[in-house]
Enzyme design. Structure first.
Site, PDB file in Angstrom:
ATOM      1  N   SER A 158       0.838  -1.191   0.000  1.00  0.00           N
ATOM      2  CA  SER A 158       0.000   0.000   0.000  1.00  0.00           C
ATOM      3  C   SER A 158       0.883   1.255   0.000  1.00  0.00           C
ATOM      4  O   SER A 158       1.677   1.445  -0.925  1.00  0.00           O
ATOM      5  CB  SER A 158      -0.958  -0.048   1.199  1.00  0.00           C
ATOM      6  OG  SER A 158      -1.886   1.001   1.144  1.00  0.00           O
TER       7      SER A 158
ATOM      8  N   HIS B   6      -8.173  -1.945  -3.870  1.00  0.00           N
ATOM      9  CA  HIS B   6      -6.828  -1.663  -3.384  1.00  0.00           C
ATOM     10  C   HIS B   6      -6.006  -2.923  -3.145  1.00  0.00           C
ATOM     11  O   HIS B   6      -6.424  -3.823  -2.430  1.00  0.00           O
ATOM     12  CB  HIS B   6      -6.912  -0.843  -2.097  1.00  0.00           C
ATOM     13  CG  HIS B   6      -5.599  -0.396  -1.573  1.00  0.00           C
ATOM     14  ND1 HIS B   6      -4.677   0.267  -2.350  1.00  0.00           N
ATOM     15  CD2 HIS B   6      -5.031  -0.511  -0.347  1.00  0.00           C
ATOM     16  CE1 HIS B   6      -3.611   0.541  -1.624  1.00  0.00           C
ATOM     17  NE2 HIS B   6      -3.788   0.064  -0.403  1.00  0.00           N
TER      18      HIS B   6
ATOM     19  N   ASP C 144      -8.728   0.267  -7.767  1.00  0.00           N
ATOM     20  CA  ASP C 144      -8.180   0.830  -6.535  1.00  0.00           C
ATOM     21  C   ASP C 144      -8.606   2.297  -6.388  1.00  0.00           C
ATOM     22  O   ASP C 144      -8.305   3.136  -7.232  1.00  0.00           O
ATOM     23  CB  ASP C 144      -6.651   0.733  -6.545  1.00  0.00           C
ATOM     24  CG  ASP C 144      -6.022   1.106  -5.211  1.00  0.00           C
ATOM     25  OD1 ASP C 144      -6.721   1.658  -4.335  1.00  0.00           O
ATOM     26  OD2 ASP C 144      -4.823   0.832  -5.034  1.00  0.00           O
TER      27      ASP C 144
END
Length: 387
Positions: A251, A380, A352
């Site tokens: 991330s 995501h 995402d």
């Protein structure tokens, strides 16, 4: 001529870019539809969320939210301590469950004294349990030898070695795991288990601006110094095969994996950036919409604190120029020449809404060829299988 670095006229998210997801502002919908806690147990969380919903507590940034979790975490810790001498598997499970409850209590950002204490408690119970594992995980605090400016002087790491590493000259590959915006060092049990199964050591580090990272959050060059210190330490350890050092950024950590793939290409054999932001994620157009997407709460609030801005307006006005991998010349120098990088794999979901897939795609216009896997219809970081 438009390039992938130009702001998209139409985002890969499609119509979802302008959509406001229904969970925002509703703890009830979050609990029913989105939340999944690795290392945790449903029976620990159900009563907590039932009370949060009944009391109409919907803001996880608030201290009052955190207080709802602490009695359960404390009770699980007491049970784990009682079981430690007589039932090791039960104690390990209970310590993980306690750490998970503490983790969600300090979610989504450690920005107050009570959330900081919850994080300290999370680390404490997690490491008590980790000491009981068949192959323990240990904390190693190393000097930040490249520190400058407002950087701190020490870097805390979590390190886990396969059996036999260092014995009779045995050297093992090492995976440098760069954590995320809300997931920190004690949130990676399953990942370190998977690395061990492959014969890899793991070194887990908090990224800049979160948790225990000593790098100066407002300094765009501080991550380069951080990784220099960490990689110097890794290459000095006799257990590690220094020809097989890879990094994986999760991330928000994906940004740092990509950055390190360029700034430290001579040390890294490869890098994986999963769900990474590079440029567009810090632009005003994206930031104005990001709070409407899949993240459970406001992501802008966390980004303001992570990058050291005074408020959301300053974030939206200055972040891209200050931190983008394009704006800062990490991908291409002022001479117009592309920077070198190590082998780089990019992974994300096309839908995402936190870090746009366009931020991975634009890397195809810079430097050496990249490898990528983008998952249609997924959000995501792509599927859990990719993790």
């Amino acid at each position: 001529m438009a390039t992938l670095a130009s702001e998209p006229q139409t985002w890969m998210m499609g119509e979802d870019f302008d959509k406001r997801y229904d969970h925002f502002g509703s703890m009830k919908i979050l609990w029913e539809k989105k939340w999944n806690f690795h290392d945790g147990a449903y029976e620990d969380f159900a009563p907590i969320f039932e009370k949060l919903i009944a009391d109409d507590i919907n803001d996880a940034y608030s201290d009052i939210y955190t207080t709802y979790f602490l009695p359960t975490a404390s009770a699980l810790t007491d049970k784990a301590l009682s079981a430690a001498s007589s039932n090791r598997p039960l104690a390990i499970s209970l310590f993980k469950r306690a750490a998970c409850v503490y983790r969600i209590s300090r979610f989504p950002y450690i920005g107050s004294d009570i959330k900081r204490q919850a994080y300290e408690d999370q680390k404490n119970v997690y490491m008590r349990g980790a000491a009981l594992w068949d192959i323990p995980l240990k904390e190693v605090v190393i000097p930040h030898t490249h520190a400058a400016g407002e950087d701190g002087k020490e870097i805390p790491l979590y390190v886990r070695m396969p059996r036999g590493a260092g014995k009779e000259g045995k050297k093992v590959p090492v995976l440098l795991l760069m954590t995320g915006l809300d997931g920190h060092r004690p949130d990676n049990s399953e990942r370190s288990d998977e690395f061990l199964a492959r014969g890899w050591a793991s070194v887990i580090v908090d990224i800049v601006g979160v948790a225990d990272c000593p790098a100066a959050r407002s300094d765009p060059t501080s991550p380069d110094r951080l990784w220099s210190s960490v990689l110097d330490w890794i290459t000095s350890q006799p257990e590690f095969d220094t020809s097989k050092i890879c990094t994986w950024g999760l991330s928000a950590g994906g940004y740092y994996a990509i950055r390190a793939a360029h700034t430290h290409h001579n040390v890294l054999a490869g890098a994986v950036a999963q769900g990474a932001g590079t440029h567009h994620y810090l632009g005003r157009t994206w930031l104005e919409k990001v709070d409407n997407h899949e993240y459970p709460f406001s992501v802008r609030q966390a980004l303001v604190k992570k990058y050291g801005f005074k408020d959301e307006e300053e974030l939206m006005g200055k972040a891209q120029d200050k931190f983008s991998l394009i704006s800062t010349g990490v991908l291409r120098g002022e001479d117009g020449k592309d920077k070198q990088s190590c082998r780089l794999l990019l992974v994300n979901g096309v839908k995402d809404g936190l870090m746009p897939v366009e931020d991975s795609m634009l890397l195809m216009e810079y430097g050496r060829a990249k490898e990528a896997r983008f998952y249609s219809g997924l959000m995501h970081m792509g599927p859990l299988g990719a993790m």
